[in-house]
Design an enzyme around this catalytic site. Structure first.
Site, mmCIF file in Angstrom:
data_model
loop_
_atom_site.group_PDB
_atom_site.id
_atom_site.type_symbol
_atom_site.label_atom_id
_atom_site.label_comp_id
_atom_site.label_asym_id
_atom_site.label_seq_id
_atom_site.Cartn_x
_atom_site.Cartn_y
_atom_site.Cartn_z
ATOM 1 C CB SER A 94 -1.110 0.070 1.401
ATOM 2 O OG SER A 94 -0.193 -0.204 2.462
ATOM 3 C CB CYS A 95 4.392 2.162 1.009
ATOM 4 S SG CYS A 95 5.667 1.070 0.089
ATOM 5 C CE1 TYR A 115 9.236 -3.629 -0.248
ATOM 6 C CE2 TYR A 115 7.247 -2.471 -0.121
ATOM 7 C CZ TYR A 115 7.875 -3.573 -0.115
ATOM 8 O OH TYR A 115 7.049 -4.613 -0.262
ATOM 9 C CE LYS A 144 7.528 -4.969 -3.549
ATOM 10 N NZ LYS A 144 7.401 -6.561 -4.094
ATOM 11 C CG HIS A 188 6.235 -3.561 8.826
ATOM 12 N ND1 HIS A 188 6.854 -4.543 8.055
ATOM 13 C CD2 HIS A 188 6.146 -2.496 8.042
ATOM 14 C CE1 HIS A 188 7.003 -4.014 6.965
ATOM 15 N NE2 HIS A 188 6.808 -2.901 6.703
#
Ligand code: GDP
Length: 321
Positions: free
Chosen positions: A120-121, A148, A152, A191
């Site tokens: 989702s980032c 990241y 992606k 995380h």
């Protein structure tokens, strides 16, 4: 976005050979368990000693010999807010190489089906909430994990490019924050959810009065239990064949403070929370809209507290101190 109903196309996994790339990680291992339970497809795995995914020649050779019918790309260099911020080059380079090597070799072999997993980032820091798939590339990224995220985003685009140029059935799924068995509990790299489980467990054992939480506690995050994610991936593999990536979320989010309180309740730690505001908050909120996936007929089953209980159970069995 393309027309949704025309994106549904059944892919029968019966008798197929499915390579789960990244099977030692939290996501990959959940996928292997999920496929083995169903017992219709043959699961193929290969450790880093067999094929180093950062090396193009190794990926080409191994895949050329193995020729799976389908691939799930769950291999990635992952980490929490601090790891991302500390090792930007590794997060960008390793992830670009892993996905480019796998997708190119799979394309050359005309692999029947590939599911690429992102995060989702990928969405802009201030995307409208809940974040729809269409928000991709509409604004600036959150700086702590843009490395990241860029990798992606490139992976999604690569899947779309192979579909467009070569008509290949490459699809992408974007999971929200995940947690569960085989998570990383290393406090410097993990995380927030596994970090809080570990901190609460240690604080309880040591009889401490308080527990440190990074940032202000106000950012909100959405969490999906990894076994639900594995189920969603198999669902997409069997049913989805579209150009656009698909969000895979839980559907609700909590503040980091609320999360810490829930973890403390599950673990049985009764001390105070201490907020270390010298640590970054990261993006204020990233609740995804999983409407597309829900409209296809899939929904998460495991509520947050149940999932945390299961993750804590796994932690106690695997980190005996
Ligand atoms: P993010 O979702 O990419 O921001 O990654 P994280 O899961 O690492 O962090 C989520 C939020 O939890 C951020 O606001 C962190 O500052 C906060 N947080 C609070 N305590 C911790 C902790 O002990 N470890 C981590 N990684 N994050 C924490």
């Amino acid at each position: 976005m393309t027309n949704q109903s025309s994106d549904m196309k059944p892919y029968d996994l019966t008798g197929k050979r499915v390579w789960v790339a990244g099977h030692r990680g939290m996501v990959g291992s959940a996928l292997v368990r999920r496929l083995q339970e169903e017992n219709v497809a043959e699961v193929i795995t290969a450790g880093r000693d067999v094929v180093d995914l950062i090396r193009q020649d190794q990926v080409e050779n191994w895949l050329g010999e193995t020729k799976p019918d389908a691939i799930i790309v769950a291999a990635a260099k992952v980490g929490g807010i601090l790891a991302n911020d500390t090792y930007p080059a590794d997060f960008l380079y390793d992830n670009l190489m892993i996905e480019a090597n796998i997708l190119k070799a799979a394309a050359d072999l005309k692999t029947e089906k590939v599911l690429f997993l992102g995060s989702s980032c990928i969405y802009p820091k201030f995307a409208e909430q809940p974040i729809k798939e269409e928000s991709l590339l509409t604004g600036a990224l959150e700086p702590t994990n843009e490395w990241y995220a860029i990798a992606k985003i490139a992976g999604i685009k690569l899947c779309q490019a192979y579909r467009r140029q070569h008509g290949l059935d490459f699809i992408s799924g974007m999971p929200t924050n995940l947690y569960g068995p085989f998570d990383n509990f290393d406090l410097k790299k993990s995380h927030v959810l596994p970090a809080l489980i570990r901190k609460a467990d240690t604080a309880k054992k040591n009889g401490e009065a308080s527990l440190e939480v990074w940032g202000t506690g106000t950012p909100k995050r959405e969490f999906l239990y990894v076994e639900d994610l594995a189920d969603a991936c198999i669902f997409l593999l069997k049913n989805y064949s579209g150009y656009d990536h698909v969000n895979i979320g839980y559907g609700d989010d909590v503040s980091i403070r609320e999360l810490a309180e829930t973890v403390n309740r599950v673990v049985g730690f009764e001390g105070e929370l201490r907020f270390d505001t010298s640590k970054p908050d990261g993006t204020p909120r990233k609740l995804m809209s999983s409407e597309r996936l829900q409209n296809m007929g899939w929904k998460a089953k495991t509520d947050l507290e149940t999932g945390i209980r299961q993750a804590y159970q796994w932690y106690k069995e695997n980190y005996p101190e």
